[in-house]
Design an enzyme around this catalytic site. Structure first.
Site, mmCIF file in Angstrom:
data_model
loop_
_atom_site.group_PDB
_atom_site.id
_atom_site.type_symbol
_atom_site.label_atom_id
_atom_site.label_comp_id
_atom_site.label_asym_id
_atom_site.label_seq_id
_atom_site.Cartn_x
_atom_site.Cartn_y
_atom_site.Cartn_z
ATOM 1 C CD GLU A 1 -43.310 -19.266 -117.819
ATOM 2 O OE1 GLU A 1 -42.288 -19.537 -118.472
ATOM 3 O OE2 GLU A 1 -44.154 -18.436 -118.208
ATOM 4 C CD GLU B 1 -43.665 -14.249 -116.781
ATOM 5 O OE1 GLU B 1 -43.525 -14.491 -118.004
ATOM 6 O OE2 GLU B 1 -42.941 -14.716 -115.903
HETATM 7 C C1 BGP Z 1 -41.838 -16.495 -119.730
HETATM 8 C C2 BGP Z 1 -40.754 -16.342 -118.694
HETATM 9 C C3 BGP Z 1 -40.132 -14.987 -118.644
HETATM 10 C C4 BGP Z 1 -40.052 -14.238 -119.953
HETATM 11 C C5 BGP Z 1 -41.284 -14.437 -120.835
HETATM 12 C C6 BGP Z 1 -41.159 -13.927 -122.248
HETATM 13 O O1 BGP Z 1 -41.896 -17.818 -120.153
HETATM 14 O O2 BGP Z 1 -41.258 -16.620 -117.405
HETATM 15 O O3 BGP Z 1 -38.912 -15.125 -117.982
HETATM 16 O O4 BGP Z 1 -38.841 -14.352 -120.534
HETATM 17 O O5 BGP Z 1 -41.630 -15.790 -120.916
HETATM 18 O O6 BGP Z 1 -40.487 -14.859 -123.065
HETATM 19 P P1 BGP Z 1 -39.204 -14.487 -123.884
HETATM 20 O O7 BGP Z 1 -38.363 -13.680 -122.991
HETATM 21 O O8 BGP Z 1 -38.565 -15.786 -124.235
HETATM 22 O O9 BGP Z 1 -39.663 -13.756 -125.088
#
Ligand code: BGP
Length: 474
Positions: A168, A369
């Site tokens: 990302e 993800e």
């Molecule tokens: C994505 C990232 C992750 C993870 C996920 C969930 O953008 O790659 O590292 O954190 O988001 O987001 P958050 O943890 O901010 O709720």
């Protein structure tokens, strides 16, 4: 009545994690010779920015064997981790043998448990030695990254089933330069564009290094896909959505898969003198054209509803794409994850996969993800087990749309969820939990939630079971 959606035998089920979010047990945990990252630095400077003033305390550094077994117990056949640059090359020059041994053990344990090893080189965690040079706005950081990448490829090479340069980078750019979410949160639009270019170059330099080694393994890139949905079909809203897609999606996918930064975005930026032309070298344009990836990971959580601007932006002080090219549109009564503040819109995962098929030569892809972060999950405990039916429903619906894309010949090979054990969510720390396994912060215990049993069954049978009522609702 039940409906069964059967997936190919070798379909990848798994989960993603990242070094900074799981490895340590405090912001001052530098065991094993790790050096300081921007996250250590920021946390130690400004703890109040982080929910409950908590830093990562999953302690994967000492619990990796147990955690890898947990991944296996969910019947996963793949797992994504990241290598901490600050652990492998703490000063930017010399390889840390303790770091090498740690990751060797981790990968070996994953393989012993029949988990395909997916590894990212940069997941938001810039070492301070690189930040002290100015971070991604400094071109030499792209060379430092390529140096780190080459060392990692040389040391671990074919022990890894799929390598990825970045996770990302679009979020790194917006968080660091446009939205105040990643250190040093500069609020400088043009620096963001320079850093974006340098990250694209860093990626290609790493791919070039990878290709010289003739490894038997694959290399790719992981992107946060935040597809725009326009408020209406009015030309102004459509243009707003187009700009959002150019900034969020095509700025990276075009150079990385198709070999060229989008001319349409360059033209828009040039109108306002915001394209950093003087920073771009001919040899970099050639590098981008010459080096391609083998597969792409797609992170998807939520779409971006947009509308045209309702004011004249001040071009003397550009702030961010969403203040100067489009605005966020707040659709009433949309389905929300109220804890994270993200809209839930599962069909977009199908649209994204179709986009990869149609615009990006149906390159091999996977969902890298997708998940649902919920706060205060203890309230859903019955007999000691969190009854997270909302999470099961969330995943089921997304998997349904992936199956539909698969049936339409999208080259999608897997679904890795965020994430198998609750972990540290950057500024949100441990507020929203994503895991199939609860992490008890007091005891460090890992306790399966209801979704863990559902996950075990799904991965074991390769079959999504839904009711006809659910199918009709989707
Ligand atoms: C994505 C990232 C992750 C993870 C996920 C969930 O953008 O790659 O590292 O954190 O988001 O987001 P958050 O943890 O901010 O709720």
């Amino acid at each position: 009545m039940d409906v069964k959606k059967i997936f190919p035998e070798d379909f990848l089920w798994g989960s993603a994690t990242s070094a900074e979010q799981i490895e340590t047990n405090s912001s001052n945990d530098f065991r094993g010779g790790k050096s300081e990252t921007t996250w250590n630095h920021w946390f130690n400077q400004e703890k109040s920015r982080f929910f409950d003033q908590q830093f990562s305390q999953n302690d994967f550094f000492s619990k990796y064997k147990e955690d890898i077994k947990i991944a296996k117990s969910l019947n996963f056949n793949s797992l994504r981790v990241s290598i901490s640059w600050a652990r492998l090359i703490p000063d930017g020059k010399n390889v840390n043998e303790e770091g090498v041994n740690f990751y060797k053990e981790v990968f070996e344990n994953m393989r012993k448990n029949n988990l395909k090893v997916f590894v990212v080189l940069h997941h938001f965690d810039l070492p301070m030695f690189a930040q002290n040079k100015g971070g991604w706005v400094n071109k030499t950081v792209a060379d430092d990254f390529a140096f780190f990448a080459k060392k990692a490829f040389t040391i671990f090479g074919n022990d890894v089933d799929a390598w990825f340069t970045f996770n990302e980078p679009n979020i790194v750019i917006s968080g660091t330069y446009w939205k105040n979410g990643i250190y040093p949160h500069e609020n400088n639009f043009k620096d963001g564009m320079i850093a974006m270019w340098n990250m694209i170059v860093a990626h290609h330099k790493a791919i070039a290094a990878f290709r010289t080694l003739n490894l038997q393994t694959k290399i790719g890139f992981i992107h946060a896909i935040i597809p725009a949905i326009p408020r209406s079909n009015h030309q102004a809203d459509l243009k707003a959505a187009r700009m959002s897609d150019l900034f969020e999606i095509e700025s990276f996918l075009e150079p990385i898969i198709n070999g060229e930064f989008p001319q349409e975005l360059i033209r828009e930026l040039e109108i306002h003198n915001l394209w950093p032309k003087d920073q771009i070298l001919d040899e970099e344009i050639k590098l981008i054209r010459d080096y391609k990836i083998d597969l792409i990971g797609l992170n998807y959580y939520t779409p971006n509803r947009v509308k045209s601007l309702s004011y004249m932006p001040n071009w003397n002080n550009p702030i961010a794409p969403e203040t100067h090219w489009f605005n966020h549109y707040d659709l009433q009564n949309k389905r929300m994850n109220p804890y994270r503040g993200w809209e839930i819109f599962p069909k977009a995962i199908y649209d994204i996969l179709l986009m990869i098929k149609n615009k990006y030569q149906n390159i091999e892809c996977f969902i890298s993800e997708n998940g649902m972060g919920v706060a205060g999950e203890k309230q859903f405990k019955v007999n000691g087990i969190i009854q997270d039916d909302y999470r099961i429903d969330f995943h089921k619906e997304h998997i349904y749309w992936i199956h539909k894309a698969l049936n339409e010949n999208v080259n999608v090979i897997g679904y890795q969820m965020w994430t198998y054990i609750d972990n540290w969510s950057w500024l949100n720390a441990y507020k929203n939990r994503y895991g199939f396994i609860e992490l008890d912060l007091k005891t460090g215990n890992r306790i399966p939630k209801k979704s863990a049993t559902w996950m075990q069954q799904l991965a074991k049978t390769n079959t999504l079971v839904i009711t006809t009522a659910e199918e009709n609702k989707y």
